[in-house]
Design an enzyme around this catalytic site. Structure first.
Site, PDB file in Angstrom:
ATOM      1  CD  GLU B 371     -15.692  27.114  -0.796  1.00  0.00           C
ATOM      2  OE1 GLU B 371     -16.695  26.388  -0.586  1.00  0.00           O
ATOM      3  OE2 GLU B 371     -14.893  27.425   0.112  1.00  0.00           O
ATOM      4  CG  ASP B 429      -2.159  24.609   5.931  1.00  0.00           C
ATOM      5  OD1 ASP B 429      -1.999  24.422   7.153  1.00  0.00           O
ATOM      6  OD2 ASP B 429      -2.496  25.691   5.451  1.00  0.00           O
ATOM      7  CD  GLN B 433      -6.643  23.215   3.732  1.00  0.00           C
ATOM      8  OE1 GLN B 433      -7.039  24.358   3.590  1.00  0.00           O
ATOM      9  NE2 GLN B 433      -7.444  22.232   4.122  1.00  0.00           N
TER      10      GLN B 433
END
Lengths: 627, 627
Positions: B371, B429, B433
């Protein structure tokens, strides 16, 4: 090297069967919850089987025992197979696995330390290796113990730069008690990984980064057992096991196929379970059991009740930078407790983490210019209460590790962060070096404690308090020298603000910290000349903020508050104060903060140019009195 | 390869003299300001001389000309020598260099685009290579032009993982128009770098990462000229020039010595300048001049006035996830403007950036799971208005690139960020997340525009607005499907909130967005049954927030506001609203937000468990009415 004995064929078959059982558990659990990552579990089934039932040494009944080998699942989305391994090992009934992802069950979608066999939360990719390296550093250098550290990394996440920072750290420090396993299953979420099954590229890169790099068939339990044996017997450098695997291994029509990431198998589930079950040679109870640690050679340590070795020793009005006082405080707690350690990213002479080296050079860990790994290693070092770790760099460079910090909260870490060079008061170096969003960043971390000490005395106390406070602590320090405002015996507490200047005729409450507290005092003196009395407050901690103290003092000053901070207007002191008074009618707040990206220039010029100097405060007082 | 002609000996001597002049300028400027990094400049003097006066092709009079070769100084602290190179090239008088670091002079401590010859701000280390890779990607694939991209990286910063992410990206995409120069001067700030002058380790690592790696004597202008020639003529892969240099080169008693990082030379300054001057063979005016571009083959592009190719086309009440609407909007603006591009980190099927591939697959750039590089490449692609770039991943994973985002503001970038999977509403999740700090993170970026659209119609409009808005834009999208609440022709504007539910008897103003706006509407309906009317507002943008609209509506509802957000309590919607009403007496605000690290579970269960469901809003309304 200790000679390698091939496991008996019965053992080999049982390891294969365990791998299959782990696959079955992973599929069953994700079928029930209708979500999760069964194919990502399947690629690593043999790795888990060999690690948990052949290679690793640990007490199943005491997963956090200090003498246990450690295991970190960096690819946290494969949580179901990790849960399955511990269940098969005997920690809890395998039937419990079917509660995966249910609300209030600790078997969450990604692992967190709510489970006693998890040291750190994972699920944001590429972070596990730094944490494991921190654990291994402690094992080798502080615990000087036999336990080893294993970390499993996915091939997708090996694109994260943090992985390469950690690899470099591990080889630089010769962490031969660390073994990293790359589960190279070729497929990412949306497409093949960039390197697919190009094992030779992985091998060359890992060797170039100083690792003993072994390429193996990741579905061959015997090859894995042999490679782990070599890792255990390799001295002076860490080992990387590069396991060629297939995503969805042994799932008919799914293995090595795209579009099966992060989903349960749906209608294919029954067929897959049937096929897997047919592969079991011995479906009955296990003969193999995990091996206990050979020796219990990790020392007992006590990191409670840490105190400064001597009280702060400054003169009122003496000018000392709070960053220097941090160094002094750090050295003092390090002198009193052998488990206090400091990590820095090639900034130790600016942050003054350097000072710990006067007490014990071995307790300073240089992490070079790699802040993600700096924080990850710190989290690893703090695990299982082995050390009280302080990580430092410029406050703004912690933005580099915000994901690690965020995950630190999920990991329930007890790590202390010290960010120096806060705000535009650093002067000529310019905006890239100025911490102007650090308070916003740390305030949004659940459970964090944020100290913003205003002088040397309170900084030393902040260090002492942080060392004894659970969770993430952040201490914000400043570059310029500021006067000592507290007596050396001043009692300070988390969540308790201090009134610095007060009279019965105060019309405004001004809240500032460090450089802006100095400006607030100057403004108060200036205003007093024209007959306007204002009260000045030092919040000491920004989180928790002293809501009761602020409300009480605001009510005594006409419901008028001015906050002044060397930070951008959003998320910092001003917003913290606004939140504290949000529920009280008839209080207004005027925020003074740095409104734009600053320029280079002398400190005093910048404070004035960006509206946080005493002059700006005086103007703001006149304005708020008109509202 | 085009054959290499050794430069004439006169040229070689002049390049040497220029290097010396650049050193002298760097020392003089830092002597006056009494700060800065002259030794870091000195190690790269020959590199700058050869690049700016022999290798690079650019118009001195038009530094931002699209046909110019680009240069990025990743080690931004060496700014003085970059300024000196442009002055010697003739852009401005060399006397101006003596204004280094003065307030309101653009020759700041680290480079920023306030200067017309700087494309991006640098100074936080390890970021320049990603930006340069983004520029090179555009040059090769969109501009299909002859300009080349050069980036100079320090050896200290090569420990940053972002460097290795960028190296991998550059070789994966075969960016042979990119040349990275490593200035390997052996010394960091506080100690030697981890690899010191181990050139072979650098070479092996760079080769392993797919580069044409050339080790040179970084103080030999002839070797440098030859290496740059080879780089220009190497096809299919980028080149890395590994320059062995010495920090403080040609500074007597300072060269290659520790403790000279980041400080002016003080009492040594005169001796150093004297010595450097003695090295000049020809101290007079230059005969060498920079070379202009050979061809002007970069296309003229227009990225203004970008519109959706067709208006939103949804039915009121239809359930559509805003993340999907992002994909739809992206595809529509991409259909209308060939310079709209999308980058993602292996999440395109979750963020729906995928949709751009239906318009033109070549305008999707896969950045894999890295990222920091994703954001850096995006900044590079947006430079010089060559593209309108959208970068997307899960909102929370932008924390990985917070330092790049922060530097983006200093770089005056026009990059658009789209973060999906906001909040605990993602469900099973789990917390790793969930974007729960993304609003806090982006709010603290100066000049940023933050969209938090509540339905599909407003999401498409947010995309259109972002494409035409300068500076950093962030669009927050959600995973669950939520009902369409606006008609397709609804006009929406930045900084303008929408009242969704209103009556003349409203007693409380409730402000929510996306999933919490849905809950607010449910709560309003529930409360109406017991005769309590509340007003419901959608803020649309969180920054700027519609202060006037909020104050007006709050005054009409008894001065009572409840904010409800799927975000941690700090730095998000609640704090934005508090700031908007801070100066108004008699307004109270109750913030509902996610107070702790959430667990895994179904969406509805989580919203309720963490106090942001309709049930919690109803309770909060009853509570605030009692205050």
């Amino acid at each position: 090297m200790a000679s390698y004995h091939k496991p008996e064929s019965k053992t080999i078959q049982e390891l294969k069967d365990i791998a299959t059982k782990l696959r079955i558990h992973s599929v069953r659990a994700t079928q029930i919850t209708k979500s999760g990552h069964p194919t990502s579990c399947s690629s690593m089934a043999e790795i888990m089987s060999v690690l948990f039932f052949h290679t690793m040494r640990y007490k199943v009944s005491a997963p956090r025992d200090v003498n246990n080998d450690r295991f970190v699942l960096s690819k946290g989305h494969a949580a179901p197979i990790l849960y399955a391994a511990w269940a098969e090992a005997g920690l809890f009934p395998t039937s419990e696995l079917l509660n995966l992802r249910k609300f209030n069950n600790d078997l969450e979608g990604h692992p967190t330390p709510r489970l006693n066999f998890i040291d750190v939360g994972t699920g944001s990719l590429g972070q596990g290796l730094s944490v494991a390296a921190g654990m291994a550093y402690v094992g080798k250098n502080f615990d000087k113990s036999s336990y080893r550290v294993y970390v499993l990394v996915g091939d997708g996440e090996s694109a994260e730069g943090s992985i390469w920072e950690a690899l470099h750290f591990a080889s630089y420090y010769g962490l031969d008690n660390l073994c990293v396993i790359f589960d190279i299953n070729r497929l990412g979420q949306t497409q093949a990984t960039s390197l697919e099954h190009n094992m030779e590229v992985y091998r060359v890169r890992l060797e170039a980064f100083g690792f003993n790099a072994l390429v193996v068939d990741g579905h061959d339990v015997e090859e894995l057992a042999k490679a782990f044996h070599e890792a255990q017997n390799t001295q002076g450098r860490p080992t990387a096991i590069l396991a060629k695997t297939f995503k969805g291994r042994n799932f008919p029509n799914i293995e090595d196929e795209l579009n099966w990431h992060g989903k349960a198998l749906g209608a294919n589930g029954d067929t897959v379970i049937q096929h897997l079950t047919s592969l079991l040679k011995n479906p009955g109870p296990l003969a193999l059991h995990p091996q206990k640690p050979l020796v219990a050679d990790a020392p007992i340590v006590d990191i409670s009740n840490i105190k400064l070795s001597s009280p702060p020793n400054y003169k009122l009005g003496e000018k000392i930078a709070t960053r220097l006082a941090y160094g002094n405080g750090l050295a003092k707690i390090a002198a009193n407790n052998s488990r206090v350690v400091a990590l820095d990213g090639d900034m130790r002479t600016s942050t003054f983490s350097d000072k710990i080296r006067t007490v014990d050079p071995s307790r300073y860990i240089e992490c070079f210019i790699a802040e993600q790994n700096l924080v990850g290693v710190g989290i690893g070092m703090a695990c299982r209460d082995r050390t009280v770790a302080f990580v430092s760099t410029f406050a703004t460079f912690f933005t580099r590790a915000y994901d690690q910090i965020r995950m630190g909260a999920i990991s329930q870490t007890n790590l202390n962060f010290v960010g120096s060079h806060a705000g535009c008061s650093i002067g000529e170096d310019g905006p890239s070096q100025m911490g102007l969003e650090d308070l916003a960043m740390f305030r949004a971390i659940p459970g964090a404690t944020i100290f913003y000490p205003s002088d040397a005395v309170s900084t030393e106390r902040a260090v002492e308090l942080a060392a004894n406070t659970k969770g993430i602590c952040f201490i914000r320090t400043s570059r310029p020298e500021t006067p000592v405002i507290y007596k050396n015996d001043k009692a300070l507490a988390i969540g308790k603000a201090q009134v610095i200047k007060t009279s019965s005729k105060d019309q405004v409450l001004i809240i500032g910290a460090a450089v802006t507290l100095v400006e607030a005092i100057l403004a108060a003196d200036e205003l007093a000349k024209s007959g306007i009395n204002v009260r000045v407050m030092d919040p000491f901690t920004i989180k928790p903020i002293d809501a009761a103290g602020i409300i009480k003092n605001a009510r005594e000053t006409g419901g008028r508050i001015i906050t002044v901070e060397d930070h951008y207007p959003e998320g910092g002191l001003g917003d913290a104060v606004l939140s504290a008074v949000a529920g009280v009618r008839d209080i207004i707040v005027k925020k003074l903060a740095v409104p734009v990206v600053p320029r280079s220039g002398p400190t005093a010029v910048l404070l004035d140019a960006y509206g946080i100097s005493s002059r700006s405060i005086v103007t703001a007082v006149h304005e708020i009195l008109k509202l």
